[in-house]
Design an enzyme around this catalytic site. Structure first.
Site, PDB file in Angstrom:
ATOM      1  CB  CYS A 244      -0.965  -0.038   1.184  1.00 49.42           C
ATOM      2  SG  CYS A 244      -2.396   1.028   0.942  1.00 49.42           S
TER       3      CYS A 244
ATOM      4  CG  HIS B 286      -4.182  -3.743   3.235  1.00 52.38           C
ATOM      5  ND1 HIS B 286      -3.033  -3.274   3.804  1.00 52.38           N
ATOM      6  CD2 HIS B 286      -4.680  -2.714   2.499  1.00 52.38           C
ATOM      7  CE1 HIS B 286      -2.849  -2.017   3.450  1.00 52.38           C
ATOM      8  NE2 HIS B 286      -3.826  -1.646   2.646  1.00 52.38           N
TER       9      HIS B 286
ATOM     10  NE  ARG C 188      -9.271   4.982   1.410  1.00 56.63           N
ATOM     11  CZ  ARG C 188      -8.025   5.388   1.687  1.00 56.63           C
ATOM     12  NH1 ARG C 188      -7.717   6.648   1.632  1.00 56.63           N
ATOM     13  NH2 ARG C 188      -7.088   4.519   2.029  1.00 56.63           N
TER      14      ARG C 188
END
Lengths: 239, 443
Positions: free
Chosen positions: A93, A188, A126
Site C-alpha cells: 500500500c 492487505h 478510494r
C-alpha cells in the site's frame, strides 16, 4: 543461522493488519526449524540494510506516510543498493507508493524513492474491495485493497492480473509489481497468511540470497488454503 | 401536516417491524425522512433541557444508555436511540417512537449516540447542547478510509456545535486534541496506572498538534494513558473527573469526585464509560450520590458480557467490533481463571467492515492460554479466523472451523471447559443472541 527481518517504522506504517505478513513469515520459518529475528526500526535509527534478509514496508495514513518519507529519502541510496543487489523487499500500500517516482496529490507532488519506475496520482474515490489476482508464478492471490492512489507501473511486471477488484489503478487490469526480489502491492488481508505460496516464495528468496539451500519442507496448509479458496469461490466463482 | 403524516406512517412501520421480530430501527426513520425531510428539526425543538450527542469508536451505546438510565432514575423523560441505530434514520426513529400522534415530543432530554461519519449530517437538523466523545480507535476502516478521516468528520460536526459543552476522554490524545480549539471543554480520565500491560496496536502515537512522537509515562490500554509532547507541550489534560481506587476483579467499582460508584457490569472499559456518564450528569446539576445510584441501575445491553445458562453451563457473550474492543474481550477471557471453551465469530457485512485485515491487529496470541480447552471459529469469515488462530500459535488439534452458529454453540457447551466465552462482531450480535436465548429456553 538466523534470517533477519527489518520492519520499518511499525509505529507509523501499521495500517490494516499488515503486521500479519511478518507474523506469517516468522511462523512458516519456525515450523521448518528456521530461526528468525525481527527488528522494528523506529525514528531516526540508521539501518545497515546488508544485515537483513527481508525489509518490510507497510502502509500508513497519509499524514503518517509524510513523516516516514523524509526518513526514507535520507536512506535512498542504501535502499536502492540493497534492492539492486537482490535484497528481498516487501512493500504494501503506502510502502508500495513510496517506492515509485512520486505521489501526486491535488496540491502537491511528493517525490518517492525512485526504486521502481512507477507513478501514483490521487484519485477521486478510494478503491475499496476484496481482490483476486491471477499470476503465472503463484496461481491465484487473494487480498483486500483500500487506496486513494492510482498507480501506473509502465514496463514493470505486475504481481498479477486482476480477476476481481480494482488493482493498481482500476483501469489497466494489473495489480502490484514484481521487480528483482521486490514484491510491491496494494493488497492487505493481511496478504501473506492466505497466500502461503507467496509466503514461501519470499522465504526461498531470503534463503537463496544468503546462499543457503532453499528447498522448503512442505507444510500442511489446509487451513490457509480453505480461507484462500473461500475468497476465490465467493468473488470469482460466485458460489 | 407532513410532520403528522410522517409520525403516523413511521409509528405504523415501527409496529410492523416489531411484529416481524426485527431489531433494526432505521427503516421506519428512513420512511419519515422521505415524507418530511426536516422532521428531526421539528421534533427535536420540543426537547426541554439538553440534547446530548455521544460520539466515539467504542462505548457509545453503553455510555449513552448509562446517561439515560441516570436521567430516567431522576424522573426525567428521555428520548434515546437505545439499540445503537446511530445514523440519521435511527435517530429519527427514536424521536418518533417517543412522540405523540400529534407529533409532540414531551421529553426533557434527548440522548443520542451518533456514528462518527454521520454526526455531521445529523447536526444539519439538530444542535446538541452537550457532546461526549469516548475514544477514537481503528474501526471499520474500509468505510472511513482511515482514522484521520474519522477525526476530520468529527471536527466538521463540532464546527456546527461551537457552543456545546464538550466532555472528552482526556486519556486518549486523539480525543483530547479535539478540545484544544473548543471553548467549553471538560475532561474525564484515570490518573492512576491500572497496570494492564496489554501489548496492542496503538493509534495516534504522534502529536496531532505538531507531529512529534508523544512520550508516555504509562499506557492504560490502546493509546489511552499519560502522555505529553516534548516539542509543543500538548499533554494529557488534568481531568475534572478523575477515576480513583479502581477495582475490576469482577464487577467494577471506582471513586470519582469523592463519590463511590459500583457498576453492575464487568470490564475496565466500563469505568471509562461510567466516568463519561458521570461527567455529563454532573454538568446537568444532578447530585453526585444520585448519579452513583443511577449508574448502579444500568442494565447491560445485548452482547455486553451478557450471561446465558445452557445445559447448566454459563455462556458469556460479548460483542467486539474492532481491535481495541477485541483486545478488551480477550482480557476478560484470560482474566477468568476457570477453564473454558472459546468461540470467535467474524462476519464481513457492510456494518462490520468488508475488510477482515484488522484480525491481524488483534492480540489473539494472548488466547494461547492453558485455561482454554477448545477454540471454535464461526461467522461468514470463520475460515479467516481459523488462519488467524493458527498463526497465533494455537494448537490446530484444539480448533474447530465452524460456521453454523447453533451447532458451534452446542459443540462448545458440550466441551470440557467449565464455561463458554463467545465474542462476535456486529452483524452476528442479534442472530447469535436469538440462538442463545432459544438454547437457554430449551435447556
Amino acid at each position: 543461522m538466523k534470517l533477519k527481518i527489518a520492519h520499518l517504522y511499525p509505529d507509523l506504517l501499521n495500517l490494516y493488519g499488515d503486521i500479519g505478513n511478518i507474523t506469517t513469515i516468522r511462523k512458516r520459518c519456525e515450523w521448518r526449524g528456521i530461526q528468525t529475528q525481527v527488528d522494528s526500526i523506529y525514528g531516526n535509527e540508521k539501518i545497515n540494510f546488508t544485515d537483513y534478509d527481508l525489509v518490510f514496508l507497510g502502509g500508513g495514513s497519509d499524514r503518517e506516510q509524510l513523516l516516514v518519507r523524509d526518513k526514507l529519502i535520507a536512506m535512498k541510496k542504501e535502499i536502492s543498493a540493497y534492492v539492486e543487489d537482490g535484497g528481498v523487499l516487501a512493500a504494501v500500500c503506502g510502502g508500495y507508493q513510496l517506492l515509485g517516482s512520486y505521489y501526486k496529490l491535488e496540491k502537491e507532488t511528493i517525490p518517492g524513492l525512485e526504486i521502481l519506475n512507477i507513478q501514483t496520482e490521487v484519485g477521486e474515490t478510494r478503491l475499496i474491495s476484496n481482490v483476486v489476482l491471477e499470476s503465472e508464478k503463484f496461481g491465484t492471490i487473494v487480498g483486500f485493497e483500500n487506496h486513494g492512489g492510482r498507480t501506473y507501473i509502465n514496463d514493470h511486471t505486475p504481481l498479477g492480473k486482476v480477476i476481481y477488484g480494482n488493482g493498481n489503478n482500476g483501469k489497466d487490469g494489473f495489480e502490484g509489481v514484481l521487480y528483482k526480489n521486490v514484491i510491491a502491492t496494494y493488497l492487505h488481508g493481511a496478504l501473506l497468511p492466505k497466500n502461503p505460496v507467496l509466503s514461501d516464495y519470499i522465504i526461498k528468496m531470503m534463503l537463496e540470497q544468503r546462499g543457503l539451500p532453499s528447498d522448503l519442507k512442505p507444510l500442511d496448509d489446509t487451513i490457509e488454503e480453505n480461507a484462500h479458496k473461500y475468497v476465490v469461490d465467493r468473488f470469482v466463482n460466485k458460489n | 401536516m407532513r410532520k403528522i403524516l410522517a409520525v403516523w406512517a413511521t409509528k405504523l412501520a415501527i409496529l410492523g417491524s416489531k411484529l416481524l421480530g426485527k431489531n433494526g430501527s432505521s427503516m421506519p426513520g428512513s420512511l419519515a425522512l422521505k415524507i418530511c425531510p426536516d422532521i428531526l428539526t421539528r421534533l427535536s425543538g420540543d426537547i426541554k433541557k439538553d440534547i446530548i450527542a455521544v460520539w466515539g469508536t467504542n462505548g457509545k451505546t453503553t455510555t449513552n444508555n448509562m446517561i439515560s438510565t441516570v436521567l430516567e432514575e431522576q424522573g426525567y423523560k428521555v428520548v434515546c436511540n437505545k439499540v445503537g441505530s446511530n445514523m440519521l434514520p435511527g435517530v429519527v426513529t427514536a424521536f418518533i417512537s417517543f412522540s405523540s400522534l400529534t407529533g409532540k415530543v414531551k421529553a426533557d432530554y434527548a440522548c443520542l449516540e451518533m456514528d462518527e461519519a454521520y454526526a455531521r449530517i445529523i447536526l444539519q437538523y439538530l444542535t446538541p447542547t452537550k457532546i461526549v466523545i469516548t475514544n477514537l480507535f481503528r474501526d471499520q476502516m474500509d468505510r472511513y478510509g482511515e482514522i484521520d478521516t474519522t477525526i476530520s468528520y468529527i471536527q466538521m460536526a463540532l464546527d456546527k456545535a461551537k457552543d456545546a459543552v464538550l466532555i472528552l476522554n482526556g486519556d486518549d490524545p486523539l480525543t483530547a486534541s479535539l478540545g484544544l480549539k473548543h471553548k467549553n471543554t471538560r475532561y474525564y480520565g484515570i490518573t492512576e496506572n491500572l497496570g494492564l500491560n496489554l501489548n496492542e496496536t496503538r493509534e495516534g502515537r504522534y502529536c496531532r498538534v505538531c507531529g512529534n512522537e508523544l512520550k508516555y509515562d504509562f499506557y492504560q490500554y490502546g493509546q489511552l494513558g499519560k502522555y505529553h509532547c516534548s516539542k509543543c507541550g500538548f499533554s494529557r489534560p488534568m481531568p475534572q473527573y478523575d477515576g480513583k481506587n479502581i477495582t475490576a476483579d469482577d464487577y467494577v467499582s471506582f471513586d470519582v469526585c469523592d463519590t463511590h460508584v459500583d457498576l453492575p457490569c464487568k470490564g475496565i472499559y466500563n469505568i471509562y464509560n461510567a466516568l463519561a456518564a458521570f461527567s455529563f450528569c454532573d454538568t446537568c446539576g444532578i447530585e453526585k450520590q444520585d448519579i452513583a445510584k443511577g449508574l448502579q441501575k444500568y442494565k447491560g445491553q445485548v452482547g455486553r458480557m451478557e450471561e446465558f445458562t445452557i445445559k447448566g453451563k454459563l455462556v458469556v457473550f460479548n460483542l467486539a467490533k474492532n481491535p481495541a474492543s477485541f483486545n478488551q474481550s480477550i482480557g476478560n477471557i484470560i482474566n477468568e481463571k476457570r477453564t473454558k471453551d472459546v468461540i470467535i465469530g467474524i462476519n464481513d457485512n457492510d456494518p462490520d467492515g468488508n475488510d477482515v485485515s484488522w484480525l491481524w491487529d488483534v492480540d489473539f496470541e494472548k488466547l494461547n492460554n492453558d485455561t482454554i480447552t477448545s477454540y471454535t471459529t464461526s461467522g461468514i469469515r470463520s475460515k479467516d479466523m481459523a488462519v488467524r488462530f493458527k498463526y497465533a500459535g494455537i494448537d490446530t488439534d484444539k480448533m474447530t472451523v465452524g460456521g453454523d452458529m447453533r451447532q458451534d454453540i452446542l459443540n462448545a457447551v458440550n466441551g470440557s471447559g467449565e464455561r463458554v466465552y463467545m465474542v462476535v462482531n456486529y452483524t452476528l450480535l442479534f442472530s447469535t443472541k436469538k440462538i442463545l436465548s432459544e438454547l437457554e429456553a430449551e435447556s
